[in-house]
Motif scaffolding. Structure first.
Motif, mmCIF file in Angstrom:
data_model
loop_
_atom_site.group_PDB
_atom_site.id
_atom_site.type_symbol
_atom_site.label_atom_id
_atom_site.label_comp_id
_atom_site.label_asym_id
_atom_site.label_seq_id
_atom_site.Cartn_x
_atom_site.Cartn_y
_atom_site.Cartn_z
ATOM 1 N N THR A 136 0.828 -1.208 0.000
ATOM 2 C CA THR A 136 0.000 0.000 0.000
ATOM 3 C C THR A 136 0.859 1.252 0.000
ATOM 4 N N LEU A 137 1.932 1.259 0.783
ATOM 5 C CA LEU A 137 2.837 2.414 0.798
ATOM 6 C C LEU A 137 3.448 2.651 -0.581
ATOM 7 N N GLY A 138 3.855 1.593 -1.273
ATOM 8 C CA GLY A 138 4.417 1.721 -2.615
ATOM 9 C C GLY A 138 3.398 2.251 -3.606
ATOM 10 N N ARG A 139 2.189 1.696 -3.557
ATOM 11 C CA ARG A 139 1.130 2.131 -4.471
ATOM 12 C C ARG A 139 0.764 3.590 -4.227
ATOM 13 N N GLN A 140 0.632 3.959 -2.966
ATOM 14 C CA GLN A 140 0.280 5.341 -2.631
ATOM 15 C C GLN A 140 1.405 6.306 -2.979
ATOM 16 N N HIS A 141 2.637 5.883 -2.786
ATOM 17 C CA HIS A 141 3.772 6.772 -3.039
ATOM 18 C C HIS A 141 3.871 7.154 -4.517
ATOM 19 N N ILE A 142 3.676 6.202 -5.409
ATOM 20 C CA ILE A 142 3.814 6.496 -6.840
ATOM 21 C C ILE A 142 2.673 7.381 -7.334
ATOM 22 N N ALA A 143 1.504 7.266 -6.719
ATOM 23 C CA ALA A 143 0.336 8.019 -7.190
ATOM 24 C C ALA A 143 0.047 9.254 -6.341
ATOM 25 N N ASP A 144 0.961 9.619 -5.457
ATOM 26 C CA ASP A 144 0.753 10.758 -4.568
ATOM 27 C C ASP A 144 0.942 12.063 -5.346
ATOM 28 N N TRP A 145 -0.054 12.950 -5.291
ATOM 29 C CA TRP A 145 0.028 14.228 -6.001
ATOM 30 C C TRP A 145 1.133 15.120 -5.448
ATOM 31 N N GLN A 146 1.597 14.848 -4.231
ATOM 32 C CA GLN A 146 2.727 15.595 -3.682
ATOM 33 C C GLN A 146 4.009 15.252 -4.445
ATOM 34 N N GLY A 147 4.049 14.057 -4.987
ATOM 35 C CA GLY A 147 5.190 13.628 -5.789
ATOM 36 C C GLY A 147 4.787 13.551 -7.253
ATOM 37 N N ILE A 148 4.308 14.641 -7.783
ATOM 38 C CA ILE A 148 3.772 14.656 -9.150
ATOM 39 C C ILE A 148 4.820 14.267 -10.194
ATOM 40 N N ASP A 149 6.099 14.348 -9.819
ATOM 41 C CA ASP A 149 7.141 13.961 -10.774
ATOM 42 C C ASP A 149 6.985 12.514 -11.226
ATOM 43 N N HIS A 150 6.593 11.628 -10.322
ATOM 44 C CA HIS A 150 6.389 10.225 -10.688
ATOM 45 C C HIS A 150 5.227 10.094 -11.678
ATOM 46 N N ILE A 151 4.155 10.798 -11.404
ATOM 47 C CA ILE A 151 2.975 10.746 -12.264
ATOM 48 C C ILE A 151 3.301 11.314 -13.645
ATOM 49 N N LEU A 152 3.994 12.445 -13.681
ATOM 50 C CA LEU A 152 4.352 13.055 -14.959
ATOM 51 C C LEU A 152 5.247 12.137 -15.792
ATOM 52 N N PHE A 153 6.185 11.462 -15.130
ATOM 53 C CA PHE A 153 7.071 10.566 -15.864
ATOM 54 C C PHE A 153 6.280 9.426 -16.498
#
Length: 193
Positions: free
Chosen positions: A9-26
């Motif tokens: 759950t921590l891994g799934r939430q971390h990649i999709a966290d809007w605070q870390g938008i860099d992951h989402i943008l990549f």
């Protein structure tokens, strides 16, 4: 099994966290050029990225490799910018006979992103004896989160280019340009010099 679920759950939430938008943008930049019918290519692409970040995530969490956080935070938006630009200029990037250069870039950029994840993961893992199992669960969670983002991008692409009949090339150019602009802003904010 409780530990697995927690770190998944921590891994799934971390990649999709809007605070870390860099992951989402990549991830968005990585799969913009694909359609729903390309699902096999996308799975290979995202898995190549996951393999890359899993390697450096493990090496960093286990204190085998060390890199400056300042440089990693700078290089992550650089990978986003390069990926977005590659959508604009590359039609068939092929390395050798059948290996897409895009897959190799995803693997290499995954190595950089894994170092970015490592600081977060080190802060929650501590020095537990079950670190390998927790690391595995976290990586599986990251992969699941990435696939959720990929699904969202593919759905959005289908709606805009399929249902609304927008020119696919223009859609890719517009989205890649926006992602590139955001990456440039992050690069300037994380400038290490």
């Amino acid at each position: 099994m409780g530990d697995f679920g927690l770190y998944f759950t921590l891994g799934r939430q971390h990649i999709a966290d809007w605070q870390g938008i860099d992951h989402i943008l990549f991830i968005m930049a990585l799969c913009l050029r694909y359609q729903l019918t390309d699902w096999r290519k996308i799975i290979v692409l995202v898995t190549a990225f996951t393999i890359g970040h899993s390697i450096t995530l493990a090496l960093s969490v286990l204190s085998i490799v060390h890199f400056s956080t300042k440089w990693i935070e700078f290089l992550i938006p650089v990978t986003i910018g390069i990926t977005a630009i590659s959508n604009v200029f590359a039609k068939n990037m092929v390395f050798g006979k059948n290996i897409s250069l895009f897959y190799l870039l995803a693997l290499f950029f995954g190595l950089i992103h894994g170092l970015g994840f490592s600081n977060y993961l080190k802060s929650i893992l501590g020095t537990g004896s079950n670190i390998i199992a927790q690391l595995f669960a976290f990586n599986i969670g990251l992969e699941a989160g990435q696939l959720i983002i990929v699904g969202g991008v593919l759905l959005l692409t289908y709606i805009i280019t399929g249902l609304l009949n927008t020119n696919r090339r223009e859609y890719i150019l517009y989205c890649s340009g926006g992602i590139f602009a955001l990456a440039m802003q992050m690069i300037m904010q994380q400038w290490p010099f």
